[in-house]
Design a protein around this motif. Structure first.
Motif, PDB file in Angstrom:
ATOM      1  N   LEU A   1      48.621   6.922 -35.653  1.00 14.01           N
ATOM      2  CA  LEU A   1      47.310   7.532 -35.850  1.00 14.01           C
ATOM      3  C   LEU A   1      47.118   8.700 -34.880  1.00 14.01           C
ATOM      4  O   LEU A   1      46.652   9.774 -35.260  1.00 14.01           O
ATOM      5  N   GLY A   2      47.528   8.460 -33.619  1.00 15.85           N
ATOM      6  CA  GLY A   2      47.445   9.522 -32.615  1.00 15.85           C
ATOM      7  C   GLY A   2      48.302  10.711 -33.015  1.00 15.85           C
ATOM      8  O   GLY A   2      47.871  11.862 -32.928  1.00 15.85           O
ATOM      9  N   ASP A   3      49.533  10.397 -33.480  1.00  9.07           N
ATOM     10  CA  ASP A   3      50.432  11.471 -33.916  1.00  9.07           C
ATOM     11  C   ASP A   3      49.806  12.252 -35.061  1.00  9.07           C
ATOM     12  O   ASP A   3      49.852  13.484 -35.106  1.00  9.07           O
ATOM     13  N   LEU A   4      49.226  11.493 -36.000  1.00  8.97           N
ATOM     14  CA  LEU A   4      48.636  12.136 -37.175  1.00  8.97           C
ATOM     15  C   LEU A   4      47.464  13.029 -36.791  1.00  8.97           C
ATOM     16  O   LEU A   4      47.303  14.127 -37.318  1.00  8.97           O
ATOM     17  N   GLU A   5      46.644  12.522 -35.858  1.00  8.97           N
ATOM     18  CA  GLU A   5      45.488  13.323 -35.438  1.00  8.97           C
ATOM     19  C   GLU A   5      45.940  14.609 -34.758  1.00  8.97           C
ATOM     20  O   GLU A   5      45.368  15.675 -34.978  1.00  8.97           O
ATOM     21  N   GLU A   6      47.011  14.484 -33.948  1.00  8.29           N
ATOM     22  CA  GLU A   6      47.538  15.673 -33.281  1.00  8.29           C
ATOM     23  C   GLU A   6      48.062  16.666 -34.321  1.00  8.29           C
ATOM     24  O   GLU A   6      47.798  17.859 -34.259  1.00  8.29           O
ATOM     25  N   LEU A   7      48.769  16.079 -35.309  1.00 12.46           N
ATOM     26  CA  LEU A   7      49.325  16.907 -36.379  1.00 12.46           C
ATOM     27  C   LEU A   7      48.206  17.580 -37.168  1.00 12.46           C
ATOM     28  O   LEU A   7      48.279  18.767 -37.497  1.00 12.46           O
ATOM     29  N   THR A   8      47.149  16.802 -37.448  1.00 10.46           N
ATOM     30  CA  THR A   8      46.011  17.344 -38.204  1.00 10.46           C
ATOM     31  C   THR A   8      45.358  18.482 -37.430  1.00 10.46           C
ATOM     32  O   THR A   8      45.017  19.512 -37.999  1.00 10.46           O
ATOM     33  N   ASP A   9      45.196  18.276 -36.102  1.00  4.49           N
ATOM     34  CA  ASP A   9      44.601  19.336 -35.278  1.00  4.49           C
ATOM     35  C   ASP A   9      45.457  20.599 -35.328  1.00  4.49           C
ATOM     36  O   ASP A   9      44.946  21.712 -35.466  1.00  4.49           O
TER      37      ASP A   9
END
Lengths: 184, 496
Positions: free
Chosen positions: B142-150
């Protein structure tokens, strides 16, 4: 609420009304972007903003949007993503409603900040029940009404909600649905 | 259950309680007792724990109705949280309730992470530790995804900014190119009206055709840039749809004639005499479609058809069709025909060129008017391009609109004195020549101050004034105070 709810609202609008309408709704809602993460917990206000904006853009009452969303939730979101869990919860309309608390219990075990509603089923006869819906949140009874319609389709049952009444509570809401159900 | 069995069962259910019917805690497993600083035996379960699931009524605990249910509860002092199942059975000769379980890991992790837990607290059959491992992995994802989304959001913002900067640049450059090119087109046209030797006349015709073609390209780029940035504006005026079709056909009749292509017009009688919409934009689309039909036909006929049918609320649905017997467009290419810069498959001839923007602009204009546009085509047989709009019925009379349109096209001669004001010397020279050809007397001024001075001393019937000028701009020059000094009572009309 979890991102899966917001994702489902988006999927429903895109499926029924198209991408352009969704973009209008997103702009109207003031929600900055729609890249919701399924397992991330979002503020409830965000979901309410999306539903409110949908009502405004589609020129429909928010209750109607929630009803359609409830049906979409059962027939698309839950079925496509969690069909095994749905199947384990019940093989008939009333049985499913009787076991839905167990389903929510298991989810509560795992997901933090998950605040599921509570359902009580009072059997009046073989094909007649009183469904008590109690939630710490307000305004979601029409969503449950849509879920009832979705479950009727899922279990191929003839379902009629003959009466809906609200019971006053200090917090959230408590709604009683009087339901007749004939399996097809 | 004997005491021996109770102790033995704690290997599998380290967090367990024995309850009386009213919820009094009769016994607790050692693992659970150790978590509390005080004694919990003899207290009611609801005074020791907050029960998250199931929903319980403090006034009527009714444990019998919850047998087999999953109980999720946390100690009121947050010293432990328990995930357990309610059972009914014998305890030392009495029917009792048993809550058999283990620590509620996800709650503890979130709300009381300092509680000491060890592997013995989680028997093998309890999958919470495995689940915890999965949830941690999930959380990392989830953290990775949020970073990716940002990152993606930032990249999208940057791309949009770059796209806007590019569009602004193209728009600016096109605009800057159009001003001098206007001078070229006008000068060449004026030159073409002079008596010139045959060879010079031919050169002027080439210069005229080339500059007009370049002007078309620049106008298309400008239109595309405006429509893409959302700055294209639309107006609603009364117009005659049949007159609009006639005008569009008239504009292209000589092109058709030059290629030996017949140009037919066909519309049904019940088209309303007046509709309300942006006539200029509709004409632009129609002219583009007719122009393409002529461009991509080598012979045969081009038919322009207009039909209407009643729609709701005093509106009609009007459909324009342009059919040709030209080269046609293949099925695969038809999917891309309205995309910008599409030229492939257009079947351009040796001396033909296209920006690939015309149809894209048309389709976007129709889209902005809430209409629809499409085509049907077969290679070697020709194409039919159509668009449909729902427009309100207008109130103007057909005759008025016909007269207005005819007046617009007439080449009239006038008499009077004109003051022409512009800081661009080319515009002044060409404007003076063009206006003088209509029999008018023209004086020039190159800024607002000079214009005011001339207007004060001279007697002018009309002043044409640019807005952006040095010394004194057009807006200041026509300010009521300034106009009063000029002693005129003329009407001010907006200019571009």
């Amino acid at each position: 609420m979890y991102g899966m709810i917001n994702k489902a609202v988006k999927a429903m609008v895109q499926k029924d009304f198209g991408d352009e309408i969704w973009e209008k709704i997103l702009a109207e809602s003031g929600v900055p972007d729609d890249s919701f993460l399924t397992l991330r917990s979002y503020d409830d206000e965000l979901t309410y903003a999306l539903v409110g904006a949908s009502a405004k853009v589609l020129e429909l009452p928010a209750e109607s949007i929630l009803e359609v969303f409830g049906k979409h939730w059962v027939l698309h979101t839950a079925t496509e993503s969690y069909d095994n869990v749905m199947s384990a919860t019940g093989s008939g309309f009333i049985e499913f409603l009787e076991n839905v608390n167990s389903l929510h219990d298991r989810i509560t075990t795992t997901f933090v900040d998950y605040r599921p509603p509570w359902f009580d089923v009072n059997r009046i006869s073989d094909n007649e029940i009183e469904l008590h819906y109690q939630s710490g949140r307000e305004g979601l009874s029409p969503f449950v009404r849509g879920i009832i319609d979705g479950l009727a389709v899922r279990f191929d049952s003839e379902v009629t909600v003959t009466d809906t009444k609200s019971i006053e509570v200090d917090e959230g809401e408590h709604t009683v649905f009087h339901i007749l159900c004939e399996a097809a | 259950v004997t005491m021996g069995n109770w102790l033995w069962s704690q290997q599998f259910f380290p967090m367990s309680l024995v309850l009386a019917d009213d919820g009094e805690i009769l016994q607790a497993s050692d693992g659970l007792k150790n978590k509390f600083s005080g004694d919990i035996i003899g207290r009611n379960i609801l005074s020791v724990f907050d029960v998250a699931r199931p929903r319980v009524n403090a006034d009527n605990l009714d444990l019998a109705s919850r047998v087999h249910s999953l109980f999720l509860m946390n100690a009121t002092d947050n010293s432990i949280a328990v995930r357990s199942q309610l059972c009914r059975g014998d305890y030392e000769g009495e029917e009792r309730f048993f809550l058999m379980g283990a620590p509620w890991l996800s709650w503890i992790k979130q709300n009381a992470p300092t509680i000491d837990l060890d592997a013995a607290d989680f028997p093998v059959h309890d999958a919470q530790l495995e689940q915890e491992f999965l949830m941690n992995s999930q959380q990392d994802m989830l953290g990775d995804l949020e970073e990716l989304t940002d990152n993606l959001r930032d990249a999208k913002d940057q791309a949009q900014q770059a796209d806007k900067a590019k569009s602004d640049f193209v728009s600016h450059v096109s605009h800057e190119m159009r001003t001098p090119l206007n001078g070229v087109v006008s000068a060449v046209n004026l030159l073409g009206k002079e008596s010139l030797p045959t060879e010079c006349q031919q050169l002027v015709e080439i210069a005229s055709a080339s500059s007009a073609a370049l002007m078309d390209v620049i106008n298309e780029v400008l239109d595309f840039s405006r429509i893409s940035s959302g700055s294209m504006s639309f107006e609603n005026v009364d117009f005659s749809p049949t007159r609009l079709v006639k005008d569009a056909v008239l504009m292209l009749s000589s092109s058709a004639q030059n290629k030996g292509i017949g140009l037919q017009v066909n519309y049904n009688d019940d088209i309303p005499p007046a509709l309300v919409g942006d006539a200029e934009k509709i004409r632009q689309v129609l002219v583009n479609l007719i122009g393409n039909a002529i461009k991509y036909s080598d012979d045969g006929e081009v038919t322009v058809k207009a039909t209407s049918s009643a729609a709701a609320d005093d509106s009609v649905s009007i459909r324009f069709e342009v059919a040709d017997q030209g080269r046609g467009i293949g099925e695969e290419d038809q999917k891309w025909v309205f995309e910008p810069f599409w030229c492939k498959g257009a079947g351009l001839g040796v001396n033909e060129s296209s920006t690939g923007l015309g149809l894209s602009i048309c389709s976007q204009i129709i889209d902005k008017m809430n209409g629809s546009m499409g085509l049907s085509s077969k290679v070697g047989e020709g194409s039919v391009f159509w668009f449909e709009l729902q427009l309100p019925v207008g109130e103007a009379q057909q005759e008025d609109l016909e007269v207005a349109s005819a007046t617009k096209q007439e080449d009239k001669n006038f008499a009077g004195r004109i003051l022409l004001v512009d800081d661009n010397a080319v515009n002044l020279t060409l404007g003076k020549l063009l206006i003088e050809r209509h029999g008018l007397e023209v004086s020039c001024a190159s800024d607002g101050a000079e214009a005011v001075e001339k207007a004060t001393s001279g007697n002018y019937d009309l002043v044409f004034m640019d807005i952006k000028m040095p010394v004194m701009d057009g807006v200041e020059a026509i300010h009521p105070a300034t106009v009063t000094h000029c002693g005129t009572d003329g009407e001010r009309v907006g200019s571009g």
